[in-house]
Design a protein around this motif. Structure first.
Motif, PDB file in Angstrom:
ATOM      1  N   UNK A 125       0.240  -1.401   0.040  1.00  0.00           N
ATOM      2  CA  UNK A 125       0.129  -0.058   0.175  1.00  0.00           C
ATOM      3  C   UNK A 125       1.111   1.198   0.168  1.00  0.00           C
ATOM      4  N   UNK A 126       2.104   1.208   0.936  1.00  0.00           N
ATOM      5  CA  UNK A 126       2.679   2.341   1.030  1.00  0.00           C
ATOM      6  C   UNK A 126       3.400   2.481  -0.725  1.00  0.00           C
ATOM      7  N   UNK A 127       3.626   1.738  -0.700  1.00  0.00           N
ATOM      8  CA  UNK A 127       4.706   1.778  -2.420  1.00  0.00           C
ATOM      9  C   UNK A 127       3.561   2.020  -3.719  1.00  0.00           C
ATOM     10  N   UNK A 128       2.485   1.636  -3.295  1.00  0.00           N
ATOM     11  CA  UNK A 128       0.849   2.255  -4.257  1.00  0.00           C
ATOM     12  C   UNK A 128       0.838   3.402  -4.423  1.00  0.00           C
ATOM     13  N   UNK A 129       0.894   4.312  -3.095  1.00  0.00           N
ATOM     14  CA  UNK A 129       1.109   5.496  -2.424  1.00  0.00           C
ATOM     15  C   UNK A 129       1.764   6.670  -3.418  1.00  0.00           C
ATOM     16  N   UNK A 130       3.120   6.202  -3.177  1.00  0.00           N
ATOM     17  CA  UNK A 130       4.424   6.437  -3.845  1.00  0.00           C
ATOM     18  C   UNK A 130       3.840   6.738  -5.225  1.00  0.00           C
ATOM     19  N   UNK A 131       3.561   5.880  -5.701  1.00  0.00           N
ATOM     20  CA  UNK A 131       2.821   5.416  -7.547  1.00  0.00           C
ATOM     21  C   UNK A 131       1.757   6.712  -7.886  1.00  0.00           C
ATOM     22  N   UNK A 132       0.424   6.720  -6.974  1.00  0.00           N
ATOM     23  CA  UNK A 132      -0.273   7.986  -7.389  1.00  0.00           C
ATOM     24  C   UNK A 132      -1.074   8.347  -5.953  1.00  0.00           C
ATOM     25  N   UNK A 133      -0.351   9.635  -5.100  1.00  0.00           N
ATOM     26  CA  UNK A 133      -1.195   9.656  -4.133  1.00  0.00           C
ATOM     27  C   UNK A 133      -2.442   9.767  -4.000  1.00  0.00           C
ATOM     28  N   UNK A 134      -3.507   9.143  -4.684  1.00  0.00           N
ATOM     29  CA  UNK A 134      -4.901   8.978  -4.139  1.00  0.00           C
ATOM     30  C   UNK A 134      -4.925   7.412  -3.699  1.00  0.00           C
ATOM     31  N   UNK A 135      -3.916   6.842  -3.814  1.00  0.00           N
ATOM     32  CA  UNK A 135      -3.996   5.292  -3.892  1.00  0.00           C
ATOM     33  C   UNK A 135      -3.480   5.254  -1.494  1.00  0.00           C
ATOM     34  N   UNK A 136      -4.125   5.787  -1.200  1.00  0.00           N
ATOM     35  CA  UNK A 136      -4.553   5.372  -0.072  1.00  0.00           C
ATOM     36  C   UNK A 136      -4.698   4.076   0.101  1.00  0.00           C
ATOM     37  N   UNK A 137      -4.267   3.079   0.934  1.00  0.00           N
ATOM     38  CA  UNK A 137      -4.366   1.672   0.585  1.00  0.00           C
ATOM     39  C   UNK A 137      -5.529   1.149   1.995  1.00  0.00           C
ATOM     40  N   UNK A 138      -6.595   1.841   1.977  1.00  0.00           N
ATOM     41  CA  UNK A 138      -7.439   1.082   2.573  1.00  0.00           C
ATOM     42  C   UNK A 138      -8.171   0.229   2.684  1.00  0.00           C
ATOM     43  N   UNK A 139      -9.687   0.011   2.938  1.00  0.00           N
ATOM     44  CA  UNK A 139      -9.883  -1.355   2.867  1.00  0.00           C
ATOM     45  C   UNK A 139     -10.635  -0.814   1.580  1.00  0.00           C
ATOM     46  N   UNK A 140     -11.810   0.413   1.548  1.00  0.00           N
ATOM     47  CA  UNK A 140     -12.250   1.172   0.228  1.00  0.00           C
ATOM     48  C   UNK A 140     -11.715   1.439  -0.944  1.00  0.00           C
ATOM     49  N   UNK A 141     -10.658   2.330  -0.073  1.00  0.00           N
ATOM     50  CA  UNK A 141      -9.189   2.403  -1.470  1.00  0.00           C
ATOM     51  C   UNK A 141      -9.371   0.575  -2.234  1.00  0.00           C
ATOM     52  N   UNK A 142      -8.297  -0.704  -1.256  1.00  0.00           N
ATOM     53  CA  UNK A 142      -8.678  -1.294  -2.526  1.00  0.00           C
ATOM     54  C   UNK A 142      -9.357  -2.425  -2.919  1.00  0.00           C
ATOM     55  N   UNK A 143     -11.168  -1.770  -2.365  1.00  0.00           N
ATOM     56  CA  UNK A 143     -12.317  -2.327  -2.761  1.00  0.00           C
ATOM     57  C   UNK A 143     -12.795  -1.416  -4.640  1.00  0.00           C
ATOM     58  N   UNK A 144     -12.529   0.255  -4.618  1.00  0.00           N
ATOM     59  CA  UNK A 144     -11.610   0.658  -5.331  1.00  0.00           C
ATOM     60  C   UNK A 144     -11.162   0.313  -6.449  1.00  0.00           C
ATOM     61  N   UNK A 145      -9.578  -0.450  -6.283  1.00  0.00           N
ATOM     62  CA  UNK A 145      -8.809  -0.450  -6.638  1.00  0.00           C
ATOM     63  C   UNK A 145      -9.287  -2.319  -7.946  1.00  0.00           C
TER      64      UNK A 145
END
Length: 119
Positions: free
Chosen positions: A29-49
């Motif tokens: 999740x931290x690596x994804x946030x470095x790629x896309x600032x909106x990718x704060x990877x809580x459960x809701x964002x994993x669902x969106x992804x």
């Protein structure tokens, strides 16, 4: 299955539980946030992804489950049936393929991150 994703059989459903509070998943999740600032990877964002990924690469699965995420978990509920069991396993395999091949996941977020309906 694994320590971060499993299928739980209940009376009327098959529940796919993706535990994002595991250290390995949090690090991704931290690596994804470095790629896309909106990718704060809580459960809701994993669902969106996952919704975006499934729409693009497994569209038959898109309407096969109900999702209910929390801050530390993504949950998907499938009908308890033979088809539901196949669909639940397909989702587990998608999650595992993205986690076990981080570069595939990172490429997806790099390429389609603007299409994900981030929380």
């Amino acid at each position: 299955m694994s320590d971060y994703v499993e299928i739980i059989e209940n009376d009327g459903s098959l529940d796919v539980m993706f535990y994002i509070d595991r250290d390995e998943i949090m690090a991704i999740g931290e690596e994804l946030a470095a790629i896309n600032a909106n990718a704060y990877m809580n459960g809701y964002n994993w669902q969106a992804l996952l919704d975006c990924y499934i729409t693009k690469f497994a569209p038959g699965l898109a309407f096969a489950f109900e999702a209910d995420s929390e801050a530390d978990m993504f949950a998907a509920y499938f009908e308890k049936s033979e088809e539901g069991a196949r669909n639940a396993m397909t989702l587990v395999n998608i999650i595992k393929s993205l986690i076990e091949d981080k570069q595939k996941l990172f490429r997806f977020v790099s390429e389609y991150g603007d299409e994900v309906d981030w929380d």
